[in-house]
Enzyme design. Structure first.
Site, PDB file in Angstrom:
ATOM      1  N   TYR A  75      -1.575  -1.164  10.708  1.00  0.00           N
ATOM      2  CA  TYR A  75      -1.716  -1.410   9.067  1.00  0.00           C
ATOM      3  C   TYR A  75      -0.633  -1.094   8.254  1.00  0.00           C
ATOM      4  O   TYR A  75      -0.165  -2.290   7.322  1.00  0.00           O
ATOM      5  CB  TYR A  75      -2.890  -0.860   8.665  1.00  0.00           C
ATOM      6  N   SER A 131       0.981  -1.222   0.124  1.00  0.00           N
ATOM      7  CA  SER A 131      -0.322   0.105   0.359  1.00  0.00           C
ATOM      8  C   SER A 131       0.737   0.880   0.047  1.00  0.00           C
ATOM      9  O   SER A 131       2.262   1.216   0.925  1.00  0.00           O
ATOM     10  CB  SER A 131      -0.781   0.060   1.185  1.00  0.00           C
TER      11      SER A 131
END
Length: 445
Positions: free
Chosen positions: A296, A247
């Site tokens: 995350y 990401s």
């Protein structure tokens, strides 16, 4: 008080902290992510509008390569010449980017196992893919060329990424039915954190990364038995391909902002591992409940380092790995947001089909020797010294981007891009090796 995992003592580390360089400069502060959101939206709207207008002028369309990249058959693994269908596994493939990735691979002749937690959702997704492809034409809108042999979506058994026991059971079932594995896409992930898994780890870091580490390690024998062959070069062969979902948030995973609540009556927080080093202590903290509030982002950086370490350890045996950023995608992950917010995301973000483009390219496309990361947005500058090698499918290659340009922007499907890595004095490999050691300890591998 340290709350690191009890297996800390079994992880070796021959490097002293003095041998590492601080990564306080390369990585962006976590708070800067939100500050860059509005500029990213304005940049995306402005340049998408400009490029849309220029695309109507043929000379600009050709010169600027405005249209998204395509996957050309000569740059991809062939499936039609195989004596048996190639096998792929995609985790989290009952919805969103994972579903579109699985569908795209089935479209190209793969038998794709949908690795999902829910049996009902997995079986429904497999039926939906198979019925769709049975009644559709060869092209489904991805904008590239396909195998004339359509594969099949399969649900094997449930897999729960919050349970190492479930992962071992899934791999055992797979090895009993299949001899080899051509493609593994570690796609599944969650964005919520704070809970503790049955393995006593932080739920987000385990689900997004540690469990995928275990899954991949258990499937290494099957990946080594695979034979991926390119359409126009039968002598250029690879073993299995591993795709790890990363990401843009990996740019915002510094090692000098961590705090840990020690739980006294005043709720005092003390610094935890604020030396700017992504070493074994940092990664143990990511996996330990209550230590990090950014698991995350840390899991997405870990996916890139895992990719590097896989290539280092198994590259000479034919396994190839690549990390991919799907981009900002409008999917049902935002289903709990307001109707207005969901509408805005649908206008600004990529579709799930567009979001799957980097995963599909990473799964089947021939990669330059130095490629470890793909992302879907046009960048302001091209990469110098790229080894793309004239492949039509990889006509764009970029150096390390400013994060804003990887949050949103003109969609180009896929491009080789330099990721942000820890400044550990070895191009990230000290950190990747210690991450590997931590995961082996946590998973008892």
């Amino acid at each position: 008080m340290s709350r690191h995992h009890q297996n800390d003592d079994h992880i070796h580390n021959d490097d002293s902290d003095a041998a590492w360089n601080s990564d306080m400069q390369p990585f962006f502060a976590r708070a800067s992510f939100m500050k860059l959101c509005l500029p990213a939206v304005l940049y995306s709207v402005l340049f998408n509008t400009i490029l849309r207008l220029l695309s109507y002028i043929p000379i600009f369309n050709t010169w600027l390569c405005i249209n998204p990249s395509r996957l050309h058959p000569e740059d991809c693994f062939t499936t039609s010449d195989s004596s048996s269908p190639p096998i792929a596994i995609v985790t989290g493939s009952n919805t969103g980017v994972g579903f579109e990735t699985a569908k795209g691979l089935v479209q190209r002749g793969y038998h794709v196992i949908l690795a999902c937690r829910s049996r009902q959702k997995g079986e429904d997704a497999a039926d939906k893919i198979n019925k769709f492809l049975a009644t559709s034409t060869v092209s489904t809108g991805y904008g590239d060329d396909y195998s004339t042999t359509v594969g099949k979506a399969i649900f094997l058994q449930p897999i729960d990424l919050t349970s190492f026991a479930s992962i071992r059971s899934f791999c055992k079932a797979f090895s009993e039915q299949y001899d080899s594995l051509n493609v593994l896409v570690n796609n599944a992930g969650i964005n919520s954190q704070g809970d503790i898994t049955e393995d006593k780890l932080e739920i987000c870091f385990q689900s997004n990364f540690v469990s995928h580490f275990l899954l991949t390690k258990l499937l290494i024998p099957s990946l080594l038995k695979a034979e991926n062959v390119y359409k126009n070069s039968v002598f250029d062969r690879e073993a299995g391909r591993v795709v790890n979902l990363s990401s843009v948030t990996h740019h915002f995973a510094p090692a000098n902002e961590r705090t840990q609540t020690i739980g006294d009556d005043n709720g005092t927080e003390l610094p935890e591992n604020n030396n700017g080093i992504h070493d074994k202590h940092f990664w143990l903290g990511s996996a330990t409940p209550g230590v990090s509030s950014a698991t995350y982002r840390e899991s997405k950086l870990a996916s890139i380092l895992f990719t590097m370490e896989l290539n280092k350890r198994y590259g000479d045996k034919g396994i190839r790995s690549v990390a991919v950023n799907p981009g900002s995608v409008s999917s049902d992950i935002w289903r709990n947001e307001s109707a207005f917010t969901q509408k805005m995301y649908s206008l600004l973000y990529l579709t799930t089909q567009e979001g799957a483009s980097t995963s599909i390219a990473g799964s089947i496309c021939k990669l330059p020797t130095d490629a470890i990361y793909l992302q879907p947005y046009r960048q302001p500058t091209f990469r110098k010294g790229s080894s793309v090698g004239g492949m039509k499918s990889l006509e764009r290659s970029y150096s390390l981007p400013f994060p804003m340009f990887e949050m949103l922007g003109p969609y180009i499907s896929h491009s080789v891009t330099t990721p942000r890595l820890p400044a550990d004095g070895s191009g990230g490999y000290r950190s990747s090796e210690q991450l590997w050691d931590v995961c082996e300890s946590l998973t008892a591998q």
